[in-house]
Design a protein around this motif. Structure first.
Motif, PDB file in Angstrom:
ATOM      1  N   LEU A  74       0.825  -1.210   0.000  1.00  0.00           N
ATOM      2  CA  LEU A  74       0.000   0.000   0.000  1.00  0.00           C
ATOM      3  C   LEU A  74       0.861   1.263   0.000  1.00  0.00           C
ATOM      4  O   LEU A  74       0.527   2.250  -0.662  1.00  0.00           O
ATOM      5  N   ASP A  75       1.968   1.244   0.725  1.00  0.00           N
ATOM      6  CA  ASP A  75       2.859   2.408   0.748  1.00  0.00           C
ATOM      7  C   ASP A  75       3.449   2.670  -0.635  1.00  0.00           C
ATOM      8  O   ASP A  75       3.594   3.835  -1.047  1.00  0.00           O
ATOM      9  N   LEU A  76       3.796   1.609  -1.359  1.00  0.00           N
ATOM     10  CA  LEU A  76       4.458   1.773  -2.648  1.00  0.00           C
ATOM     11  C   LEU A  76       3.480   2.062  -3.787  1.00  0.00           C
ATOM     12  O   LEU A  76       3.766   2.885  -4.661  1.00  0.00           O
ATOM     13  N   PHE A  77       2.339   1.377  -3.806  1.00  0.00           N
ATOM     14  CA  PHE A  77       1.408   1.492  -4.928  1.00  0.00           C
ATOM     15  C   PHE A  77       0.208   2.380  -4.617  1.00  0.00           C
ATOM     16  O   PHE A  77      -0.359   2.989  -5.531  1.00  0.00           O
ATOM     17  N   GLY A  78      -0.206   2.433  -3.353  1.00  0.00           N
ATOM     18  CA  GLY A  78      -1.426   3.137  -2.999  1.00  0.00           C
ATOM     19  C   GLY A  78      -2.642   2.315  -3.375  1.00  0.00           C
ATOM     20  O   GLY A  78      -2.570   1.451  -4.265  1.00  0.00           O
ATOM     21  N   PRO A  79      -3.784   2.537  -2.724  1.00  0.00           N
ATOM     22  CA  PRO A  79      -4.986   1.753  -3.029  1.00  0.00           C
ATOM     23  C   PRO A  79      -5.442   1.849  -4.477  1.00  0.00           C
ATOM     24  O   PRO A  79      -6.045   0.908  -4.994  1.00  0.00           O
ATOM     25  N   ASP A  80      -5.152   2.953  -5.143  1.00  0.00           N
ATOM     26  CA  ASP A  80      -5.613   3.121  -6.527  1.00  0.00           C
ATOM     27  C   ASP A  80      -4.834   2.274  -7.525  1.00  0.00           C
ATOM     28  O   ASP A  80      -5.206   2.207  -8.700  1.00  0.00           O
ATOM     29  N   ARG A  81      -3.754   1.618  -7.057  1.00  0.00           N
ATOM     30  CA  ARG A  81      -3.002   0.724  -7.939  1.00  0.00           C
ATOM     31  C   ARG A  81      -2.804  -0.647  -7.310  1.00  0.00           C
ATOM     32  O   ARG A  81      -1.944  -1.414  -7.726  1.00  0.00           O
ATOM     33  N   ALA A  82      -3.640  -0.958  -6.306  1.00  0.00           N
ATOM     34  CA  ALA A  82      -3.541  -2.236  -5.603  1.00  0.00           C
ATOM     35  C   ALA A  82      -4.915  -2.869  -5.500  1.00  0.00           C
ATOM     36  O   ALA A  82      -5.935  -2.180  -5.479  1.00  0.00           O
ATOM     37  N   MET A  83      -4.945  -4.200  -5.426  1.00  0.00           N
ATOM     38  CA  MET A  83      -6.217  -4.921  -5.381  1.00  0.00           C
ATOM     39  C   MET A  83      -6.057  -6.209  -4.590  1.00  0.00           C
ATOM     40  O   MET A  83      -5.025  -6.883  -4.680  1.00  0.00           O
TER      41      MET A  83
END
Length: 336
Positions: A273-282
């Motif tokens: 989450l720190d690296l990608f953020g929720p908008d790029r994680a699933m």
């Protein structure tokens, strides 16, 4: 070779049945498999039993696993049989899966284009991307595929040329690679900026000896940061039931509860989450591979615990929106 996954034991799983947390949260299970193998069956019936077990699973995404390949005809076109098989098994439930990640031999290079066309035609509008078996490690104990691929596939010129064909076709590239291969994943994403690259299973952090250490965790984080720095990359958070992750829940007398899973997985999830953020994680289930270690209900409860400090927009991103946008799925499936 024998399966590297823990066998599914329904009686063992039945010992843990906790209440569903946040049952109102819509979910898109963006990574599961379907198969009928000597070690077990997981077809439409088994998928729907899990999907209807309390959580609000609105749709799912099938990911290739060498199911139902054609047994004759050109070798390159035999994966078309998997698409046909899955659609045949699931015709009564068109949202499970709503999309498919198929296999096409990326070592064909630019010659993969007609294979992509054949897969697209067979997919009846549901083909969303391609994945190959590419997770490789020199230690034979690190194995997540019954037939591990050779080294070097991700580094080959052919794979890069095929990735360019995927971009032209508007398809997504899913990649399952171990942490030791993340620089290769980053190189592909960097060289084909028009291609969306989805990294499966948290980027393959290894939990087996000698990788169960602070130094190995830091190496995984640094490798994943190379990938996350590229805007065309996404990450799937899950796969913690894989043997290579190092967890041995299946050895216990009773299955783990979601609080234990959330505690165990928290450090890796936080890095993602720190690296990608929720908008790029699933979030993903990786079932039935992970089902040998915990139940579907417990898995999603663990993810809900991990996401609970976030606001509703961020939770929606992790549970459905990022995946829907990545794979071009109608977002109205997940909204009132």
């Amino acid at each position: 070779m024998t399966s590297p996954h823990f066998p599914v034991r329904p009686d063992w799983l039945a010992q843990r049945r906790e209440a569903v947390l946040a049952p109102e949260q819509p979910i898109f299970d963006c990574h599961h498999h379907l198969w009928d193998r000597p070690e077990g069956r997981y077809r439409a019936e088994e998928l729907m039993t899990d999907a209807q077990d309390g959580h609000d699973i609105r749709a799912s995404l099938f990911v290739q696993c060498r199911t139902g390949y054609l047994t004759d005809g050109p070798e390159a076109l035999r994966p078309v049989g998997e698409v046909q098989t899955i659609l045949g098994w699931t015709q009564a439930q068109p949202r499970y899966p709503v999309g498919l990640i198929a296999c096409a031999d990326m070592q064909l290079g630019a010659k993969v284009a007609p294979v992509l066309a054949a897969l697209t035609g067979a997919g009846q509008g549901r083909l969303r991307g391609i994945r190959n078996a590419t997770a490789w490690h020199g230690d034979p104990a690190i194995r997540s595929n019954p037939n591990p691929p050779p080294d070097g596939l991700l580094r080959s010129d052919a794979f890069l040329q095929a990735a360019q064909e995927l971009a032209r076709a508007g398809l997504v590239l899913d990649i399952w690679a171990y942490q030791t291969q993340l620089s290769e994943v980053a190189a592909i994403a960097r060289k084909v900026p028009d291609l969306t690259v989805v990294v499966d299973h948290c980027g393959g952090p290894l939990g087996l000896t000698p990788y169960r250490s602070a130094e190995a965790f830091d190496a995984w984080r640094k490798g994943l940061a190379q990938v996350a720095a590229l805007p065309n990359t996404r990450i799937k958070i899950g796969g913690f039931g894989l043997t290579v992750m190092g967890h041995r829940y299946a050895d216990a007398p009773v299955p783990p509860d979601s609080a234990q899973l959330a505690e165990d997985w928290g450090p890796h999830v936080q890095v993602c989450l720190d690296l990608f953020g929720p908008d790029r994680a699933m979030f993903e289930s990786n079932f039935p591979v992970d089902k040998g270690q915990f139940s579907y209900r417990t898995l999603w409860n663990a993810f809900k615990r991990l996401a609970s400090p976030l606001g509703q927009p961020e939770r929606d991103a992790l549970f459905w929106r990022t995946a829907a946008q990545t794979y071009g799925i109608d977002e109205s499936l997940f909204t009132p």
